[in-house]
Write a protein that holds these residues in place. Structure first.
Motif, mmCIF file in Angstrom:
data_model
loop_
_atom_site.group_PDB
_atom_site.id
_atom_site.type_symbol
_atom_site.label_atom_id
_atom_site.label_comp_id
_atom_site.label_asym_id
_atom_site.label_seq_id
_atom_site.Cartn_x
_atom_site.Cartn_y
_atom_site.Cartn_z
ATOM 1 N N ALA A 314 87.430 18.432 29.867
ATOM 2 C CA ALA A 314 87.151 19.839 29.557
ATOM 3 C C ALA A 314 87.310 20.099 28.063
ATOM 4 N N ASP A 315 88.328 19.520 27.453
ATOM 5 C CA ASP A 315 88.551 19.688 26.017
ATOM 6 C C ASP A 315 87.366 19.134 25.219
ATOM 7 N N VAL A 316 86.926 17.924 25.574
ATOM 8 C CA VAL A 316 85.824 17.286 24.869
ATOM 9 C C VAL A 316 84.532 18.089 25.016
ATOM 10 N N LEU A 317 84.237 18.544 26.231
ATOM 11 C CA LEU A 317 82.980 19.259 26.477
ATOM 12 C C LEU A 317 82.945 20.605 25.763
ATOM 13 N N LEU A 318 84.064 21.318 25.767
ATOM 14 C CA LEU A 318 84.058 22.625 25.118
ATOM 15 C C LEU A 318 84.039 22.499 23.600
ATOM 16 N N GLU A 319 84.629 21.437 23.055
ATOM 17 C CA GLU A 319 84.514 21.197 21.613
ATOM 18 C C GLU A 319 83.065 20.855 21.261
ATOM 19 N N ALA A 320 82.405 20.057 22.121
ATOM 20 C CA ALA A 320 81.000 19.725 21.878
ATOM 21 C C ALA A 320 80.130 20.975 21.940
ATOM 22 N N LYS A 321 80.402 21.850 22.897
ATOM 23 C CA LYS A 321 79.642 23.103 22.996
ATOM 24 C C LYS A 321 79.834 23.949 21.739
ATOM 25 N N GLN A 322 81.070 24.000 21.264
ATOM 26 C CA GLN A 322 81.364 24.800 20.077
ATOM 27 C C GLN A 322 80.574 24.302 18.872
ATOM 28 N N HIS A 323 80.354 22.978 18.814
ATOM 29 C CA HIS A 323 79.624 22.388 17.686
ATOM 30 C C HIS A 323 78.156 22.140 18.022
ATOM 31 N N GLN A 324 77.705 22.738 19.154
ATOM 32 C CA GLN A 324 76.296 22.656 19.572
ATOM 33 C C GLN A 324 75.830 21.211 19.723
ATOM 34 N N GLN A 325 76.680 20.374 20.312
ATOM 35 C CA GLN A 325 76.342 18.979 20.551
ATOM 36 C C GLN A 325 75.872 18.804 21.994
ATOM 37 N N ASP A 326 75.138 17.755 22.226
ATOM 38 C CA ASP A 326 74.630 17.419 23.554
ATOM 39 C C ASP A 326 75.807 17.004 24.443
ATOM 40 N N LEU A 327 76.031 17.735 25.531
ATOM 41 C CA LEU A 327 77.202 17.502 26.362
ATOM 42 C C LEU A 327 77.190 16.134 27.036
ATOM 43 N N GLY A 328 75.995 15.642 27.380
ATOM 44 C CA GLY A 328 75.914 14.399 28.122
ATOM 45 C C GLY A 328 75.595 13.179 27.299
ATOM 46 N N ALA A 329 75.417 13.350 26.012
ATOM 47 C CA ALA A 329 75.111 12.196 25.156
ATOM 48 C C ALA A 329 76.297 11.241 25.153
ATOM 49 N N LEU A 330 76.006 9.958 25.095
ATOM 50 C CA LEU A 330 77.075 8.963 25.126
ATOM 51 C C LEU A 330 78.049 9.156 23.967
ATOM 52 N N SER A 331 77.534 9.577 22.821
ATOM 53 C CA SER A 331 78.411 9.796 21.665
ATOM 54 C C SER A 331 79.418 10.907 21.938
ATOM 55 N N THR A 332 79.066 11.858 22.813
ATOM 56 C CA THR A 332 79.990 12.944 23.167
ATOM 57 C C THR A 332 81.012 12.470 24.182
ATOM 58 N N ILE A 333 80.543 11.945 25.297
ATOM 59 C CA ILE A 333 81.483 11.617 26.379
ATOM 60 C C ILE A 333 82.249 10.325 26.135
ATOM 61 N N GLN A 334 81.811 9.537 25.151
ATOM 62 C CA GLN A 334 82.613 8.368 24.788
ATOM 63 C C GLN A 334 83.967 8.810 24.234
ATOM 64 N N ARG A 335 84.008 9.997 23.631
ATOM 65 C CA ARG A 335 85.290 10.514 23.138
ATOM 66 C C ARG A 335 86.264 10.724 24.297
ATOM 67 N N TYR A 336 85.730 11.175 25.439
ATOM 68 C CA TYR A 336 86.564 11.306 26.640
ATOM 69 C C TYR A 336 87.071 9.936 27.089
ATOM 70 N N ALA A 337 86.178 8.945 27.152
ATOM 71 C CA ALA A 337 86.583 7.606 27.596
ATOM 72 C C ALA A 337 87.641 7.013 26.671
ATOM 73 N N ASP A 338 87.438 7.158 25.372
ATOM 74 C CA ASP A 338 88.409 6.614 24.418
ATOM 75 C C ASP A 338 89.756 7.314 24.543
ATOM 76 N N TRP A 339 89.729 8.625 24.769
ATOM 77 C CA TRP A 339 90.957 9.410 24.895
ATOM 78 C C TRP A 339 91.751 8.979 26.126
ATOM 79 N N ARG A 340 91.054 8.728 27.237
ATOM 80 C CA ARG A 340 91.731 8.448 28.497
ATOM 81 C C ARG A 340 92.093 6.981 28.673
#
Length: 407
Positions: A314-340
């Motif tokens: 949720a943190d990653v997705l809402l930060e991406a939304k705030q910066h108008q980034q693609d929510l499903g792009a690998l560059s976005t959700i990879q941040r979730y994978a790296d964090w977890r």
């Protein structure tokens, strides 16, 4: 024409519903696909199982604005007593030493389901698609397409991001070809509730035995939730025992710390396996909860690990939304994978290692582990580190895990 969503969550159990609640009201269009009617009376995910909530999970529910509705339905864990049956090793954790009101809480899955359902009903930007069965998943570079059977009709859905929250046998994970590492413990957990002669005094017990760990968690009305681990080939025998014989067996396994076991509820059994997805994200896809990792119930870490997945994603997705980034792009959700990644590795190694260590019958191993437990009990720095891990407060914490609302 496919119905479009920003995020489509597959699986409306406790973890999937929690993610929908976390993302609801944040300016995203959320779809939640669940195979059963979404209410606590019919969903098998919202049954009478007891869930151990770590102190860190309480913070997440608080940050989501749900703790006020849940706090009167839980029983606090003030102390934890860990012991090795028939040996000298033991360790104790106390909430006041950790500087927290409670080390954790015990809640019924049904009660948590009611709270989550009530929240979802207030969220106009979350659409419940249930009962519905996912029949196909197609991942394209810029969009994910999902086919579901809903009310007897085939329906097309699309989303920037699909989140698999559909459990250990995840259809989404398997259909997309993500491999898993699996290990059978040759054990099953027998789950039930018991009434004890003596009050539990808000103490949770984890007792290691030669057949596997035995946990007693404090509940309301003087009851305790029981998780009894038995060898797989003895499950039917233990389930077939009369209440009197089962209570005698449990008494022999646990001892007399709570006096006599006086009454037992319905017993159900679950086979115990370790399942870990070899990838937690792909383009347009993220795995959370049991779809990403299914653990041994020792130390009660499974749901709490999944809830921290929710908080981080949720943190990653809402930060991406705030910066108008693609929510499903690998560059976005990879941040979730790296964090977890580190939390997943740490907790899986912790639970799997504990079970293997305390299942080893060799005397030298038993002596070393019992000395280690005594050292843990006597050394405050070691106890604080252990407490941070079991309470879900280790590593970099997302906003919800700090009790901070996402708004």
């Amino acid at each position: 024409m496919a119905e479009q969503f920003d995020v489509l969550i597959i699986g409306g159990g406790l973890v999937g519903a929690s993610l929908a609640c976390a993302l609801g009201g944040q300016g995203l269009r959320i779809g939640l696909v669940e195979a059963f009617p979404f209410n606590s009376d019919s969903s098998p995910a919202f049954d009478d199982r007891s869930i151990a909530l770590a102190a860190g999970s309480q913070r997440i529910f608080s940050g989501m604005g749900l703790w006020a509705a849940l706090k009167d339905r839980v029983t606090s864990i003030k102390h934890i007593h860990v012991s090795d049956r028939g040996r000298f090793g033991f360790a104790r954790l106390h909430h006041d030493e950790e500087g927290v009101p409670a080390l954790g809480y015990v809640a019924l899955a049904r009660d948590m389901g009611e709270v989550l359902s009530a929240k979802l009903e207030t969220l106009d930007d979350v659409e419940l698609i249930c009962p519905a069965e996912v029949t196909a998943l197609d991942i394209q570079p810029t969009m994910a397409s999902v086919t579901v059977k809903h009310n007897g009709d085939e329906k097309q859905l699309s989303a920037q991001l699909v989140v698999a929250a559909d459990g250990a046998r995840s259809f989404v994970r398997e259909s997309i070809g993500i491999d898993t590492t699996q290990w059978s413990y040759d054990q099953s957990a027998i789950i039930t509730n018991v009434k004890t002669q003596l009050l539990h005094d808000n103490v949770a017990y984890e007792r290691f035995t030669d057949t596997g760990p035995l946990a007693l968690l404090p509940m309301s009305e003087g009851r305790c939730s029981v998780v009894l681990t038995v060898k797989r080939d003895r499950v039917d025998e233990v389930l077939a025992m009369s209440d009197k014989d089962f209570l005698a067996h449990l008494q022999e396994r646990f001892g007399q710390r709570l006096g006599r076991f006086e009454k037992v509820g319905k017993r159900v059994a679950y086979p115990l396996v370790l399942v870990r997805a070899n990838e937690s994200v792909r383009n347009r896809l993220a795995l959370i909860g049991n779809a990403a990792h299914t653990l041994h119930p020792i130390a009660g870490q499974g749901f709490n690990l999944g809830l921290r997945d929710v908080a981080a994603l949720a943190d990653v997705l809402l930060e991406a939304k705030q910066h108008q980034q693609d929510l499903g792009a690998l560059s976005t959700i990879q941040r979730y994978a790296d964090w977890r990644k580190n939390d997943h590795r740490r907790v899986i190694a912790f639970t799997d290692g504990l079970n293997r260590l305390f299942s080893n019958p060799l005397l030298p191993v038993a002596c070393v582990r019992d000395l280690g437990m005594l050292a843990l009990d006597l050394l405050p720095p070691a106890k604080r580190l252990f407490g941070k891990l079991t309470m879900g407060r280790a590593g970099k914490l997302p906003r919800l895990a700090r009790g901070v609302p996402l708004e």
